[in-house]
Motif scaffolding. Structure first.
Motif, short mmCIF file in Angstrom:
data_model
loop_
_atom_site.label_atom_id
_atom_site.label_comp_id
_atom_site.label_asym_id
_atom_site.label_seq_id
_atom_site.Cartn_x
_atom_site.Cartn_y
_atom_site.Cartn_z
N LYS A 21 0.84 -1.19 0.00
CA LYS A 21 0.00 0.00 0.00
C LYS A 21 0.88 1.24 0.00
O LYS A 21 1.81 1.34 0.76
CB LYS A 21 -0.88 0.01 1.24
N GLU A 58 -1.03 5.65 7.79
CA GLU A 58 -2.23 4.89 8.13
C GLU A 58 -3.22 5.83 8.79
O GLU A 58 -3.26 5.98 10.00
CB GLU A 58 -1.88 3.71 9.04
N TYR A 103 -6.54 5.94 8.98
CA TYR A 103 -7.95 5.58 9.14
C TYR A 103 -8.34 5.06 10.52
O TYR A 103 -9.47 4.64 10.72
CB TYR A 103 -8.34 4.55 8.07
N ASN A 126 -14.29 3.49 0.87
CA ASN A 126 -13.70 2.48 -0.01
C ASN A 126 -13.41 3.05 -1.42
O ASN A 126 -13.31 4.26 -1.59
CB ASN A 126 -14.50 1.18 -0.03
N ARG A 127 -13.27 2.16 -2.42
CA ARG A 127 -12.61 2.56 -3.66
C ARG A 127 -13.55 3.00 -4.77
O ARG A 127 -14.66 2.47 -4.91
CB ARG A 127 -11.73 1.40 -4.16
N LEU A 141 -9.27 5.93 -2.79
CA LEU A 141 -9.69 5.20 -1.59
C LEU A 141 -10.15 6.17 -0.51
O LEU A 141 -9.45 7.16 -0.23
CB LEU A 141 -8.52 4.36 -1.05
N HIS A 142 -11.31 5.88 0.10
CA HIS A 142 -11.78 6.61 1.28
C HIS A 142 -11.74 8.13 1.11
O HIS A 142 -11.23 8.86 1.96
CB HIS A 142 -10.95 6.21 2.50
N HIS A 194 -14.35 3.67 10.33
CA HIS A 194 -13.22 2.77 10.06
C HIS A 194 -12.51 2.34 11.34
O HIS A 194 -11.28 2.22 11.36
CB HIS A 194 -12.25 3.47 9.11
N TYR A 217 -10.76 0.20 14.05
CA TYR A 217 -10.07 -1.09 14.13
C TYR A 217 -10.43 -1.69 15.48
O TYR A 217 -10.14 -1.09 16.51
CB TYR A 217 -8.55 -0.90 14.07
N ASP A 252 -10.25 -8.49 2.65
CA ASP A 252 -10.43 -7.05 2.43
C ASP A 252 -11.55 -6.93 1.40
O ASP A 252 -11.33 -6.48 0.28
CB ASP A 252 -9.11 -6.44 1.94
N GLN A 255 -17.73 -4.20 4.74
CA GLN A 255 -16.35 -4.46 4.34
C GLN A 255 -15.64 -5.10 5.52
O GLN A 255 -15.57 -4.53 6.61
CB GLN A 255 -15.64 -3.13 3.99
N TYR A 261 -12.13 -6.15 6.73
CA TYR A 261 -10.70 -5.93 6.47
C TYR A 261 -9.93 -6.51 7.66
O TYR A 261 -10.15 -6.09 8.80
CB TYR A 261 -10.45 -4.42 6.30
N PHE A 310 -2.64 -4.67 6.28
CA PHE A 310 -1.58 -3.68 6.03
C PHE A 310 -0.94 -3.19 7.33
O PHE A 310 -0.08 -2.32 7.30
CB PHE A 310 -2.15 -2.47 5.27
N GLU A 330 -16.76 -2.48 8.26
CA GLU A 330 -17.27 -1.18 7.84
C GLU A 330 -18.61 -1.36 7.13
O GLU A 330 -18.67 -1.94 6.06
CB GLU A 330 -16.25 -0.52 6.89
C1 GLA Z 1 -10.10 -0.35 3.86
C2 GLA Z 1 -9.59 -0.88 2.58
C3 GLA Z 1 -8.30 -1.57 2.81
C4 GLA Z 1 -7.31 -0.70 3.53
C5 GLA Z 1 -7.91 -0.19 4.79
C6 GLA Z 1 -7.01 0.80 5.47
O1 GLA Z 1 -10.67 -1.28 4.65
O2 GLA Z 1 -10.50 -1.72 1.93
O3 GLA Z 1 -7.77 -1.99 1.58
O4 GLA Z 1 -6.96 0.37 2.70
O5 GLA Z 1 -9.12 0.43 4.52
O6 GLA Z 1 -5.71 0.39 5.57
#
Ligand code: GLA
Length: 379
Positions: free
Chosen positions: A4, A98, A100, A110-111, A135-136, A207, A209, A279, A317, A319, A323, A345
Motif C-alpha cells: 500500500k 495509516e 484511518y 472504499n474505492r 480510496l476513502h 473505520h 479497528y 479485504d 467491508q 478488512y 496492512f 465497515e
Molecule cells: C479499507 C480498505 C483496505 C485498507 C484499509 C485501510 O478497509 O479496503 O484496503 O486500505 O481500509 O488500511
C-alpha cells in the motif's frame, strides 16, 4: 502481499496544526489526557469528547476526523477493556501512512475505480491515492478534516463538516453530520446524514479497528466471526469489485456460520491473495433486528466480549488488518502489529458509482442521506 502506498502530496500544506503535541504523556491505561487532544486545526478548536453510560462503559472521540479514540466495555471478568485501536495524542492521527484509525471515511468510503465516475453525462476525476484508484475520499477525504463537535449530555456527541465543492474532486458542497450515542445497553449507535447542493455520490462509514481482547493484546485471528450474508463482491488485483456477486459457499469467504478469522485466511485463494487476507465487501442477507440488517457477530476469544453489528447499509467491508505493519504506536504503547485489529465497515458497495448493478450511492440536491449503524456489546 499487495503493497500500500499513500502519497503525501498537498497534505503538509492542507493542514495547519497547532496543538500541544509535546505534552508530557500523562496517559494511563484508563485515562487519555485532554490536553493531548486540544489545539486547533484549520482554525477549528480540537477537543477530546467523553461519553459514559450508567453501566460504566465509556467512549472518547476527537473532532479530527470525527474519530472514535477509545471504547471501553466490560469483559467476562467485569473489567473494562478498550476494544478500539487508536492513539493517545490527536497529532498521531495526522499520519498519511495509516490515516484511518477510528475515523469517519467519506464522502465516499472504499474505492472508486481509477478515480473516475460520471453523473448526468459529466465525468468527474478524483485524485487517486491507492494503486491508481481513489480510496476513502482521497488524500484528505474527511478523515483529515477538522469537524465541529457538540456534546449533548453524557451519552451523545454530534460532529458536522461541509466538504467544499470539488474538494478532493467530488461535486457539491457536501454537508455531513455524524452522531455517536453510547446507550445504557452498551451499544454505540452511529447516525449519519448528508446533503448536497449538486448531484454527487455519498458512502459514509466508520473505520474503527477492533480487537475485542483489547487494544494491543495480540492478533485477531482467534476471534470468532459470523457475517449474515451469503454473497460477496470479488475484486480485481487493485481491489476494485469485478461486478460479480459471488456465493461464499465452499470458499474461505464463508462466514455464514461462526468461525475463527484465522481458520481459512492462509488458504491458497486468488481473492485472499489480492487482499493480502480479507479485504472484501459482503452482501448482507437482510436478517432484520428492529428494522436493521444484522450484519455480523464478532467474539473476542480471551475477553468473551461479543459485538453485534446492525445497520441500514446493504454491505459490510471486512478488512483483517493486512496492512498493519508496526509503523505506529497505539494508546497503550504497543505497535500496530500485523492483524492485531480488524475493521467491519458498514457501507454501500465499493465502486458503486461505476457499477450499475450495485445499490445506488447518488445523492441529489434536496434529498437527505441518512443511515444508521449500531455496534452492540455483550458477553
Ligand atoms: C479499507 C480498505 C483496505 C485498507 C484499509 C485501510 O478497509 O479496503 O484496503 O486500505 O481500509 O488500511
Amino acid at each position: 502481499m499487495m503493497k500500500k502506498t499513500f502519497l503525501l502530496v498537498g497534505l503538509a500544506t492542507a493542514l495547519s496544526w497547532t496543538a500541544c503535541q509535546n505534552q508530557a504523556n500523562k496517559t494511563t491505561d484508563t485515562e487519555l489526557s485532554d490536553s493531548s487532544f486540544a489545539g486547533s486545526i484549520d482554525g477549528q478548536e480540537m477537543t477530546l469528547f467523553t461519553l459514559k453510560n450508567e453501566k460504566g462503559a465509556k467512549a472518547t472521540f476527537t473532532n479530527f476526523g470525527a474519530r472514535i479514540v477509545s471504547l471501553w466495555v466490560p469483559d467476562k471478568e467485569g473489567n473494562l477493556t478498550d476494544v478500539v485501536l487508536g492513539f493517545n495524542k490527536a497529532g498521531d492521527y495526522n499520519n498519511p501512512e495509516e490515516p484511518y484509525y477510528g475515523t469517519i471515511v467519506g464522502p465516499f468510503g472504499n474505492r472508486i475505480a481509477k478515480g473516475k465516475f460520471t453523473l448526468d453525462g459529466e465525468e468527474y476525476t478524483l485524485p487517486t491515492n491507492n494503486g491508481g484508484n481513489t480510496l476513502h475520499g482521497g488524500f484528505k477525504g474527511v478523515h483529515f478534516a477538522a469537524w465541529e463537535g457538540k456534546q449533548d449530555g453524557d451519552n451523545k456527541v454530534t460532529f458536522s463538516y461541509t466538504l467544499p465543492d470539488k474538494n478532493e474532486g467530488f461535486p457539491g458542497n457536501i454537508s455531513m453530520t455524524v452522531t455517536y450515542k453510547l446507550t445504557d445497553d452498551n451499544a454505540l449507535e452511529i447516525d449519519y446524514t448528508a446533503t448536497t447542493d449538486k448531484k454527487t455520490v455519498v458512502n459514509l462509514t466508520n473505520h474503527a479497528y477492533f480487537n475485542l481482547n483489547g487494544e494491543g493484546s495480540g492478533t485477531i485471528l482467534d476471534h470468532s466471526l459470523q457475517i449474515y450474508g451469503d454473497q460477496y463482491t470479488p475484486v480485481d488485483s487493485t481491489l476494485i469489485p469485478t461486478g460479480e456477486l459471488a456465493t461464499v459457499k465452499g470458499t474461505p469467504f464463508d462466514f455464514s456460520q461462526a468461525k475463527t478469522i484465522g481458520k481459512d485466511i492462509e488458504q491458497q485463494d486468488e481473492q485472499l491473495r489480492y487482499g493480502g487476507g480479507y479485504d472484501h465487501n459482503f452482501i448482507l442477507r437482510g436478517d432484520k433486528v428492529d428494522n436493521l440488517n444484522h450484519a455480523a457477530t464478532l467474539i473476542g476469544d480471551k475477553s468473551g466480549i461479543k459485538m453485534d453489528i446492525y445497520t441500514e447499509e446493504p454491505g459490510l467491508q471486512f478488512y483483517s488488518g493486512n496492512f498493519m505493519a508496526e509503523k505506529v504506536t497505539l494508546k497503550n504503547g504497543k505497535k500496530d502489529a500485523f492483524r492485531t485489529g480488524l475493521c467491519l465497515e458498514t457501507q454501500h458497495f465499493p465502486d458503486a458509482p461505476n457499477q450499475a448493478n450495485f445499490p445506488s450511492t447518488v445523492l441529489e440536491p434536496g434529498q437527505t442521506y441518512t443511515t444508521k449503524s449500531i455496534y452492540k456489546f455483550s458477553l
